[in-house]
Design a protein around this motif. Structure first.
Motif, PDB file in Angstrom:
ATOM      1  N   MET A   1       0.915 -10.083  -0.453  1.00  0.00           N
ATOM      2  CA  MET A   1      -0.008  -9.561  -1.599  1.00  0.00           C
ATOM      3  C   MET A   1       0.507 -10.127  -2.970  1.00  0.00           C
ATOM      4  O   MET A   1       1.809 -10.300  -3.009  1.00  0.00           O
ATOM      5  CB  MET A   1       0.332  -8.277  -1.913  1.00  0.00           C
TER       6      MET A   1
ATOM      7  N   TRP B   1       0.878  -1.262   0.046  1.00  0.00           N
ATOM      8  CA  TRP B   1       0.000   0.089  -0.105  1.00  0.00           C
ATOM      9  C   TRP B   1       0.840   1.328   0.057  1.00  0.00           C
ATOM     10  O   TRP B   1       0.489   2.161  -0.753  1.00  0.00           O
ATOM     11  CB  TRP B   1      -0.909   0.191   1.035  1.00  0.00           C
TER      12      TRP B   1
ATOM     13  N   VAL C   1       0.752 -10.449   6.535  1.00  0.00           N
ATOM     14  CA  VAL C   1       0.021 -10.050   5.105  1.00  0.00           C
ATOM     15  C   VAL C   1       0.719 -10.639   4.153  1.00  0.00           C
ATOM     16  O   VAL C   1       1.997 -10.235   3.894  1.00  0.00           O
ATOM     17  CB  VAL C   1      -0.513  -8.585   5.033  1.00  0.00           C
TER      18      VAL C   1
ATOM     19  N   LEU D   1      -4.920  -9.382  -1.425  1.00  0.00           N
ATOM     20  CA  LEU D   1      -4.260  -9.322  -0.175  1.00  0.00           C
ATOM     21  C   LEU D   1      -5.034 -10.596   0.595  1.00  0.00           C
ATOM     22  O   LEU D   1      -5.927 -10.874   0.570  1.00  0.00           O
ATOM     23  CB  LEU D   1      -4.597  -8.090   0.258  1.00  0.00           C
TER      24      LEU D   1
ATOM     25  N   ARG E   1      -5.125  -7.760  -7.498  1.00  0.00           N
ATOM     26  CA  ARG E   1      -4.092  -8.618  -6.682  1.00  0.00           C
ATOM     27  C   ARG E   1      -5.133  -8.999  -5.651  1.00  0.00           C
ATOM     28  O   ARG E   1      -6.109  -8.517  -5.414  1.00  0.00           O
ATOM     29  CB  ARG E   1      -3.009  -7.440  -6.189  1.00  0.00           C
TER      30      ARG E   1
ATOM     31  N   TYR F   1      -9.244 -11.687   3.458  1.00  0.00           N
ATOM     32  CA  TYR F   1      -8.476 -11.492   1.891  1.00  0.00           C
ATOM     33  C   TYR F   1      -9.724 -10.570   1.049  1.00  0.00           C
ATOM     34  O   TYR F   1     -10.709 -10.609   1.145  1.00  0.00           O
ATOM     35  CB  TYR F   1      -8.155 -12.872   1.453  1.00  0.00           C
TER      36      TYR F   1
ATOM     37  N   GLY G   1      -5.420  -4.447   6.223  1.00  0.00           N
ATOM     38  CA  GLY G   1      -6.024  -5.035   5.068  1.00  0.00           C
ATOM     39  C   GLY G   1      -6.975  -4.059   4.220  1.00  0.00           C
ATOM     40  O   GLY G   1      -7.442  -4.476   3.042  1.00  0.00           O
TER      41      GLY G   1
ATOM     42  N   THR H   1      -7.384  -5.897  -4.740  1.00  0.00           N
ATOM     43  CA  THR H   1      -7.168  -4.517  -4.765  1.00  0.00           C
ATOM     44  C   THR H   1      -7.776  -3.964  -6.097  1.00  0.00           C
ATOM     45  O   THR H   1      -8.173  -4.700  -6.940  1.00  0.00           O
ATOM     46  CB  THR H   1      -5.856  -4.348  -5.061  1.00  0.00           C
TER      47      THR H   1
END
Length: 468
Positions: free
Chosen positions: A271, A29, A269, A310, A308, A301, A91, A304
């Motif tokens: 990604m 992020w 986490v 997460l 993607r 989860y 998240g 994005t």
């Protein structure tokens, strides 16, 4: 003890190793949306409100204070970079719950639970309205969420939680139609009380909105003491303020009374790289809801904006001494476990790789949701102990602090949730022993169809229990 689906259907080790090989220890992020730079505080100034901490709680407090009184001089002091800690690495789930979930809220604040639910929904609505009004670039998506059953005993939990309108039970066929995973046995589709944001974009956008409103923002300006609450000392200057709002969350409180009220628990986490159209089609997920399973040690989860995934949660790690340390953020065993669980969840994604891995410290308190208060004769207010699910709750916390500092009696300040405090954690070594025994017991319950052992039942009886 029974095994869980993540043990029964674990992927080959080679799949996990291949997926983790490209992953860098970095927060996706923050790399994707680096914040603006603000000056270091130097000098001696006076103001109406000083805000300590540049995460969501501090940013919302400063912004709301200026919107309430545009002529007030508001100063925000951040020890490092605005949005660098939990606010920039969570998240991105923006949930209406103010109590870290319904079960925790009902257990602790049963008489006012319906009121808290209403206030929580209004709080999320206000955030959405502010994002739209100010044009905040935060990738705000109010897509709802699905709570998932990955073990047979969890199916009935979700069925009982359904209300038929805003929380709709999904059987196996229905949940698979939403998102395809061989681990899903059922789900609870929540349509109104959950949104997603880009965490770092939200922090950056709030900082810009603060600056546009006239808030004076300073970075690399840690507050070392607050005296009587009206004199804040930094390494290179002094701020003399009529009122002070403390928004330091996981970091050691500037108030002695709160030193043992929270502990840092590390959450991890992963990604992925962006999914191809074919990979995403194999999973479905056209509704782009936030997802989370129903175990005590749960995964969360989401997608994005550039598709993607997460994937985080499960391990929640406390380190002896309760300190926040950068070295705690790299835990290879946990990242391997998360990667294995990811491919158990989505075996059709084999070949997908992870680009980023990171961790962050959660400000955990013994009642598992935020607490609030005033000190120094009402010149200081604080909001802390969110214990996760704090993205939206920080807006509520900011409103509570401003009410307390103004001496206003409002619906918020009359709440038992606001008037009460959590029990403190004991000093070491008892804290480490108790927290790690709790973690072990929760894992054991997940292997025993949710049945809680004597230790957890004792914690439940004295108001210290937790059920995710």
């Amino acid at each position: 003890m029974a095994t869980t689906v993540f043990e029964r259907q674990a992927p080959p080790a080679a799949v996990v190793s291949h997926a983790l090989a490209p992953a860098r220890q970095a927060v996706f992020w923050i790399e994707d949306a680096p914040g603006d730079r603000y000056p270091r505080f130097r000098g001696d100034i006076e103001c109406d409100l000083a805000v300590v901490g540049g995460g969501y709680t501090g940013l919302w407090t400063a912004l709301l204070a200026k919107r309430e009184n545009p002529s007030a001089r508001v100063v925000l002091l951040e020890g490092r970079r605005i949005g660098w800690a939990a606010s920039g690495r969570n998240g991105g789930f923006c949930e209406a719950s103010l109590t870290h979930g319904d079960e925790n809220g009902r257990t602790r604040f049963g008489r006012e639970f319906d009121q808290l639910q209403r206030l929580g929904m209004a709080n999320l609505d206000e955030i959405e309205a502010t994002v739209a009004e100010l044009g905040l670039d935060a990738d705000f998506e109010r897509n709802g969420a699905i709570d998932l059953a990955t073990e047979p005993h969890q199916v009935e939990w979700l069925r009982e939680a359904a209300d038929g309108e805003h929380a709709r039970f999904l059987d196996t066929e229905a949940v698979q139609a939403q998102v395809h995973s061989p681990t899903y046995l059922g789900g609870l589709l929540r349509t109104r009380d959950s949104a997603l944001v880009h965490p770092a974009k939200l922090a950056r956008a709030l900082a810009r909105a603060c600056e546009a409103a006239g808030v004076e923002l300073f970075e690399h300006s840690p507050v070392e003491g607050i005296g009587d609450g009206t004199t804040l000392y930094t390494p290179e200057g002094v701020v003399r303020s009529k009122r002070t709002a403390l928004a330091t969350n996981v970091f050691p409180s500037l108030l002695k009374r709160n030193r043992l009220a929270t502990v840092p628990v590390y959450d991890y986490v992963l990604m992925t790289e962006p999914l191809t159209a074919e990979q995403l089609a194999s999973i479905g997920w056209s509704g782009r809801q936030g997802l989370g399973d129903s175990a005590n040690q749960f995964h969360y989860y989401r997608l994005t904006r550039d598709n993607r995934i997460l994937f985080g949660g499960y391990d929640a790690v406390y380190h002896y001494g309760g300190r926040v340390r950068e070295r705690y953020e790299d835990r290879p065993a946990t990242f391997r476990k998360l990667a294995a669980h990811f491919f158990t969840t989505f075996p059709q994604a084999e070949g997908l790789t992870f680009t980023h891995r990171w961790a962050g410290a959660i400000d955990t308190c013994s009642r598992f949701c935020a607490f609030f208060g005033a000190a120094r004769g009402g010149t200081v207010a604080y909001a802390t102990g969110y214990t996760g699910l704090g993205v939206a709750a920080t807006h509520f916390g900011a409103q509570v602090m401003l009410d307390l500092l103004a001496g206003r009696e409002t619906e918020r300040t009359s709440l038992e949730m606001v008037r009460s405090r959590p029990l403190p954690f004991p000093p070491e070594p008892a804290a480490s022993l108790g927290i790690n025994l709790t973690r072990w017991s929760l894992d054991r319950a997940d292997h025993r169809e949710g049945r809680r052992n004597a230790f957890l039942r004792t914690l439940d009886a004295v108001g210290l229990g937790f059920d995710s």
